[in-house]
Design an enzyme around this catalytic site. Structure first.
Site, PDB file in Angstrom:
ATOM      1  N   HIS A  77      41.375  32.716  43.229  1.00 33.13           N
ATOM      2  CA  HIS A  77      41.033  32.369  41.843  1.00 33.13           C
ATOM      3  C   HIS A  77      42.131  32.844  40.906  1.00 33.13           C
ATOM      4  O   HIS A  77      42.553  33.993  40.975  1.00 33.13           O
ATOM      5  CB  HIS A  77      39.707  33.014  41.444  1.00 33.13           C
ATOM      6  CG  HIS A  77      38.508  32.300  41.992  1.00 33.13           C
ATOM      7  ND1 HIS A  77      37.240  32.508  41.531  1.00 33.13           N
ATOM      8  CD2 HIS A  77      38.407  31.346  42.954  1.00 33.13           C
ATOM      9  CE1 HIS A  77      36.394  31.723  42.187  1.00 33.13           C
ATOM     10  NE2 HIS A  77      37.081  31.018  43.060  1.00 33.13           N
ATOM     11  N   TYR A 207      31.644  35.281  33.324  1.00 32.47           N
ATOM     12  CA  TYR A 207      31.052  36.513  32.812  1.00 32.47           C
ATOM     13  C   TYR A 207      30.462  36.169  31.435  1.00 32.47           C
ATOM     14  O   TYR A 207      31.202  35.817  30.523  1.00 32.47           O
ATOM     15  CB  TYR A 207      32.114  37.606  32.640  1.00 32.47           C
ATOM     16  CG  TYR A 207      32.582  38.225  33.940  1.00 32.47           C
ATOM     17  CD1 TYR A 207      33.541  37.604  34.742  1.00 32.47           C
ATOM     18  CD2 TYR A 207      32.084  39.458  34.372  1.00 32.47           C
ATOM     19  CE1 TYR A 207      33.979  38.179  35.932  1.00 32.47           C
ATOM     20  CE2 TYR A 207      32.510  40.046  35.556  1.00 32.47           C
ATOM     21  CZ  TYR A 207      33.451  39.404  36.326  1.00 32.47           C
ATOM     22  OH  TYR A 207      33.869  39.971  37.509  1.00 32.47           O
ATOM     23  N   PRO A 300      29.518  47.672  38.585  1.00 28.18           N
ATOM     24  CA  PRO A 300      30.181  46.556  39.268  1.00 28.18           C
ATOM     25  C   PRO A 300      30.890  45.537  38.369  1.00 28.18           C
ATOM     26  O   PRO A 300      31.599  44.668  38.890  1.00 28.18           O
ATOM     27  CB  PRO A 300      29.032  45.883  40.035  1.00 28.18           C
ATOM     28  CG  PRO A 300      27.802  46.286  39.326  1.00 28.18           C
ATOM     29  CD  PRO A 300      28.052  47.627  38.746  1.00 28.18           C
ATOM     30  N   LYS A 304      35.481  46.424  40.961  1.00 29.35           N
ATOM     31  CA  LYS A 304      36.480  47.410  41.386  1.00 29.35           C
ATOM     32  C   LYS A 304      36.080  48.283  42.570  1.00 29.35           C
ATOM     33  O   LYS A 304      36.951  48.875  43.222  1.00 29.35           O
ATOM     34  CB  LYS A 304      36.813  48.351  40.203  1.00 29.35           C
ATOM     35  CG  LYS A 304      37.632  47.688  39.112  1.00 29.35           C
ATOM     36  CD  LYS A 304      39.022  47.356  39.604  1.00 29.35           C
ATOM     37  CE  LYS A 304      39.750  46.437  38.658  1.00 29.35           C
ATOM     38  NZ  LYS A 304      40.542  45.408  39.301  1.00 29.35           N
ATOM     39  N   TYR A 391      42.135  43.452  35.886  1.00 26.72           N
ATOM     40  CA  TYR A 391      41.222  42.747  36.802  1.00 26.72           C
ATOM     41  C   TYR A 391      41.915  42.428  38.122  1.00 26.72           C
ATOM     42  O   TYR A 391      41.337  42.595  39.196  1.00 26.72           O
ATOM     43  CB  TYR A 391      40.709  41.462  36.137  1.00 26.72           C
ATOM     44  CG  TYR A 391      39.495  40.869  36.812  1.00 26.72           C
ATOM     45  CD1 TYR A 391      38.219  41.102  36.318  1.00 26.72           C
ATOM     46  CD2 TYR A 391      39.615  40.069  37.954  1.00 26.72           C
ATOM     47  CE1 TYR A 391      37.089  40.569  36.935  1.00 26.72           C
ATOM     48  CE2 TYR A 391      38.507  39.532  38.585  1.00 26.72           C
ATOM     49  CZ  TYR A 391      37.248  39.785  38.070  1.00 26.72           C
ATOM     50  OH  TYR A 391      36.132  39.260  38.690  1.00 26.72           O
TER      51      TYR A 391
END
Ligand code: FAD
Ligand code: DHB
Length: 396
Positions: A77, A207, A300, A304, A391
């Site tokens: 992704h 998200y 979460p 990570k 990220y």
């Protein structure tokens, strides 16, 4: 009870990603280990957890010869979607970080690959052990004791022990309390996670910030979706029949006027996960080294936890190699080396979590501050780059 003495170089407690990968990395260096695990092999291979691998984690697994299935089945992704106030915006990691990406490949698949690899190469993993104990940690010959299902008690003398036994394990508790600095925070919410037999309704993760609470649309494969909902911290799964979950996901992820819809399908796994930040330092006591969730937990939201477990053992394997050859310097630096990355990820996970979740009882100021931060992220290349590089994983 019969007791059987034994000898190995590194005793490893826990067959999660940290313990199994450490055992593999040590084997590549010619170092022998024994892994002990309280659960069954089937349980370890079925336990549903994380799904997103950083760039560096994928590289490490590839270099360790563990990525043949990951390279075939993992889904690369190049970004994520951030959704708030009825808008959905793409954060383009490739563009913002000079080409870095993440890969969707479930933790359960990594665990299966690691168990297969260790057993195929003659590695020793004792499943379903009871009464795990670690002792003589401040000596050069610590001992790992456990009882196997047929009742035989093993006492294995080691050169070092790795506590990879997760948050509820026994190893961290063996470090004298006065030597540990524990820093922790609980969050007033939890995640309800489902796996569903339905093609994902999105090409990359969404998200979503919503007045009802956070929602996340993730995936496992072209035919399997993974979705999460923010719920009360002590929420009982019985309160959430499948249709209630789909209705609430639909509400929090909907994009009015866009024509986008959330595809629904049969739910085949459902669980509630509490949210916690926890760091225990140092990650070493004598010849005991902690790695992964045994030493630290992140909420979460930043994906990570698994990546931290992988990076800990990537540091630990060469440190133990040097220690066993009589060079203690790298092992002495192990805890500090890991904790720098741990704290960066702890901050990022806290930041993502508090920006995206609704705090029960919070005033409108909090929601407006969250929205201001989210708008800034999609307007400012500098702000988006910061999210993207954290990220996808900062180089240590
Ligand atoms: P673990 O995977 O916990 O492995 C530890 C192992 O030690 C376990 O197999 C345990 O059975 C074993 N063990 C415990 N005690 C003993 C003992 N006394 N003797 C022998 N063995 C023992 N992270 C994300 O990034 N995204 C997510 O969506 C996400 N979801 C999660 C959901 C849940 C329910 C949990 C608990 C964690 C989740 N995480 C997530 C975090 C991520 O899965 C962990 O960070 C990761 O599993 C850490 O790996 P580990 O090997 O350190 O620990
Ligand atoms: C997944 C879990 C996460 O915590 C996250 O931030 C993204 C994806 C997952 O399980 O797919």
């Amino acid at each position: 009870m019969r007791t059987q003495p034994g000898r190995t170089q590194v005793g490893i407690v826990g067959a999660g990603p940290a313990g199994l990968l450490l055992s593999h990395l040590l084997a590549l260096r010619g170092i022998e280990s024994v892994v002990v695990e309280i659960r069954s092999r089937a349980y370890c291979e079925a336990r549903q957890r994380a799904g997103v691998l950083e760039d560096g984690s994928v590289r490490l697994l590839r270099e360790a010869g563990l990525a043949s299935r990951l390279d075939r089945e993992g889904l690369e992704h190049g970004g994520i979607y951030l959704q708030f106030a009825g808008e959905r915006h793409h954060i383009d990691f490739r563009k913002l970080t000079g080409g870095r990406t993440v890969t969707v490949y479930a933790q359960t698949e990594i665990v299966k690959d690691l168990i297969n690899e260790r057993l195929a190469r003659g590695g020793e993993i004792a499943f379903e052990v009871t009464d795990t104990e670690v002792d003589r940690l401040d000596s050069e010959r610590p001992v790992l004791c456990y009882t196997i299902p047929d009742g035989i008690r093993h006492e294995v003398v080691c050169d070092a022990i790795a506590g990879c036994d997760g948050f509820h394990g026994v190893c961290r508790q063996r470090i004298p309390a006065g030597l540990l600095r524990i820093t922790e925070r609980d969050y007033p919410y939890a995640w309800l996670g489902i796996l569903a037999d339905v093609p994902p309704s999105t090409d990359e993760l969404i998200y979503a910030h919503h007045p009802n609470g956070f929602a996340l649309h993730s995936l496992r494969s072209p035919t399997t979706s993974r979705l999460y909902l923010q719920v009360e911290p002590d929420e009982s799964i019985e309160n959430w029949p499948d249709q209630r979950i789909w209705d609430e996901l639909g509400r929090r992820l909907e994009l009015p006027g866009s024509g986008w819809t959330l595809k629904q399908g049969p739910v085949f796994d459902k669980s509630v996960t509490p949210m916690r930040s926890f760091v225990s330092a140092p990650m070493r006591y004598g010849r005991l080294f902690l790695a992964g969730d045994a030493a630290h937990i992140v909420p979460p939201t930043g994906a990570k936890g698994l990546n931290l477990a992988i990076s800990d053992v990537a540091v630990l394997a060469p440190a133990l190699d040097a220690l066993l050859r009589g060079e203690p310097g790298v092992a002495d630096a192990y805890s500090d080396n890991c904790l720098r990355r741990v704290w960066r990820s702890t901050h990022f996970s806290w930041w993502m979590t508090t920006m995206l979740h609704r705090t029960p009882g919070a005033d409108d100021m909090e929601a407006q501050l969250q929205l201001a931060q989210l708008r800034y992220l999609i307007q400012s290349t500098a702000a988006a780059t910061s999210l993207a590089e954290n990220y996808t994983g900062l180089r240590s």
